[in-house]
Design a protein around this motif. Structure first.
Motif, PDB file in Angstrom:
ATOM      1  N   LYS A  69      37.202  -4.918  -5.452  1.00  0.00           N
ATOM      2  CA  LYS A  69      36.463  -3.268  -5.814  1.00  0.00           C
ATOM      3  C   LYS A  69      34.963  -3.875  -5.885  1.00  0.00           C
ATOM      4  O   LYS A  69      34.349  -3.098  -4.987  1.00  0.00           O
TER       5      LYS A  69
ATOM      6  N   LEU B 222      41.070   0.526  -6.333  1.00  0.00           N
ATOM      7  CA  LEU B 222      39.561  -0.292  -6.381  1.00  0.00           C
ATOM      8  C   LEU B 222      38.962   0.002  -5.673  1.00  0.00           C
ATOM      9  O   LEU B 222      37.602  -0.362  -5.613  1.00  0.00           O
TER      10      LEU B 222
ATOM     11  N   VAL C  13      43.761  -2.289 -14.805  1.00  0.00           N
ATOM     12  CA  VAL C  13      43.237  -1.879 -14.432  1.00  0.00           C
ATOM     13  C   VAL C  13      42.633  -0.165 -15.714  1.00  0.00           C
ATOM     14  O   VAL C  13      43.711   0.223 -16.184  1.00  0.00           O
TER      15      VAL C  13
END
Length: 460
Positions: free
Chosen positions: A90, A71, A294
């Motif tokens: 992220k 991420l 994800v």
């Protein structure tokens, strides 16, 4: 055997807590009792290997290095807008109380504590066969070095816990990155002297001499000791009787594949489930796609060559959600049908390590030859060995690009590569949230509260 079960249970209970908070459990079995025979010593060390599967940092699952660093590197993206913990990774907006970051940190120290306990038990026992004791110590030192490698690269200056002394561990200061690397090298040097050439039980989930060599090669790349990195990676590459690049990309991540140097078995879960955490995390459920948290980022996928066999074999597309996903692992839900292990170290990385080491030493032709091994398997254009225009810098950029494509969703390689090569600020230049301090994760808040000797990383 009952002593082993009790001891591992104690370690498991302890592992749920931060390493600086816990008091010694009054039911813990002493190392002298646990290591009172060859059988109990083998069982205890096997227990450490088994714990690598459920522990967050090494699991390959939702709180693992693979996912969280993926991420951070924008290889992966978060699919749930309400998952604020993932969004912090992220968006490079990590908070010290992020529970996934805490799980990452604590689980690595859990494994290190288990290693320290095993090392003390082996040293204090006179009942274990001397040769076996040496082999087991080498295996445990390798696992400890591996765990510290990720801590120092994710967090920078971290406590160097080398005993099971709770009071000492609870008051340790941050050690310099140089000191942590010195310990990693010491553990690996001793492991190389102690480990056999073959795998215990012929299973690549256990460490052997070449497993330690592979990690040593990687460590020397991070330390920019190119000659040593070249030396250790060559040991793996030259051992063609044991290791070879799999021709079929679908075979790479199978249990005990020819390419595997070290893997983690799903059997560590202690249940009948036989799929890897990577399979369960990355592959979309055939009915309940919302279970997947994800996916591969569009940013990452858009830069891939669709003619590249790695794109064709290792990238999947879920039409229901219109998302791409990592498809290196094919099994997301098997029961009692073990076909895949979680890959940790593999031969392709060693070719890329040697290519970089050779390029840094200005052996451009040797570097091209190694890089072409990876490109050839991927079915993409090879670099010309006679191109007089190629420069060292151009070749190093090509190697970094190949590392990105070859090693995606494997142990945070992209995130760590951007950091160690000094490319991270340029890569995230257009990210409004990016600050140079973001390249290190914060030390968890709870550990700072309970240990006033710990210092937080800059910027948090």
């Amino acid at each position: 055997m009952k002593y082993i079960i009790i001891s591992l249970l104690c370690l498991s209970l302890w592992a749920c807590e931060d390493f600086v908070e816990i008091d010694p459990p009054n039911t813990i079995v002493t190392s002298e009792v646990v290591f009172d025979s060859d059988e109990t010593a083998l069982s205890a060390v096997k227990g450490i290997y088994n714990q690598l599967y459920p522990r967050a940092f090494s699991s390959g699952g939702e709180n693992s290095v693979t996912v969280l660093a993926g991420l951070s590197a924008h290889t992966l993206t978060n699919l749930r807008v309400t998952n604020l913990d993932y969004i912090e990774f992220k968006d490079h907006a990590l908070m010290p109380d992020n529970i996934r970051n805490t799980a990452l940190w604590s689980s690595a120290y859990n494994i290190i504590y288990m290693c320290n306990s095993a090392l003390e038990g082996i040293r204090n026992s006179s009942a274990i066969n001397e040769e076996l004791a040496q082999h087991l110590e080498g295996e445990v030192r390798f696992i400890r070095a591996f765990s510290f490698f990720y801590l120092v690269n994710l967090y920078g200056e971290v406590p160097l816990t080398l005993t099971t002394n709770y009071q000492l561990n609870a008051s340790l200061e941050n050690s310099s990155t140089e000191a942590v690397y010195e310990q990693i090298l010491l553990d690996l040097e001793l492991a190389l002297a102690q480990l056999p050439m073959s795998y215990r039980e012929n299973d690549r989930i256990y460490a052997n001499y070449y497993t330690a060599s592979a990690l040593m090669a990687r460590v020397y790349v991070y330390l920019e000791n190119w000659q040593e990195a070249d030396f250790y990676s060559t040991q793996l590459i030259n051992n063609s009787d044991s290791y070879a690049l799999e021709e079929d990309l679908d075979d790479v991540f199978l249990a005990n594949s020819d390419e595997a140097i070290w893997q983690i078995t799903p059997r560590g879960s202690g249940s009948s489930m036989t799929y890897t955490n990577e399979g369960g995390t990355f592959l979309f459920h055939p009915v309940l796609s919302s279970l997947t948290r994800v996916s591969l980022s569009n940013e990452f996928v858009s830069n891939l060559d669709t003619n590249d066999l790695r794109y064709q074999h290792w990238v999947g597309y879920h039409s229901g959600t219109e998302n791409y996903y990592a498809h290196k692992y094919k099994d997301r839900s098997s029961i009692d049908n073990l076909t895949e292990y979680s890959m940790v170290l593999r031969l392709a990385e060693q070719y890329l390590i040697r290519a970089e080491a050779r390029a840094r030493q200005n052996d451009l032709q040797g570097a091209i030859a190694d890089l072409n091994m990876i490109k050839n398997r991927a079915g993409i254009d090879l670099l010309s060995t006679s191109d007089p225009a190629i420069t060292q810098q151009t070749l190093l950029e090509e190697i970094l690009e190949e590392r990105k494509v070859e090693l995606f969703t494997e142990w945070g390689h992209r995130w760590l590569d951007l950091k160690r090569t000094g490319n991270i600020d340029d890569f995230f230049e257009g990210d409004s949230n990016w600050e140079a301090n973001d390249m290190l994760y914060p030390i968890p808040e709870n550990d700072l509260i309970t240990n006033p000797n710990l210092l937080q990383n800059p910027g948090y």
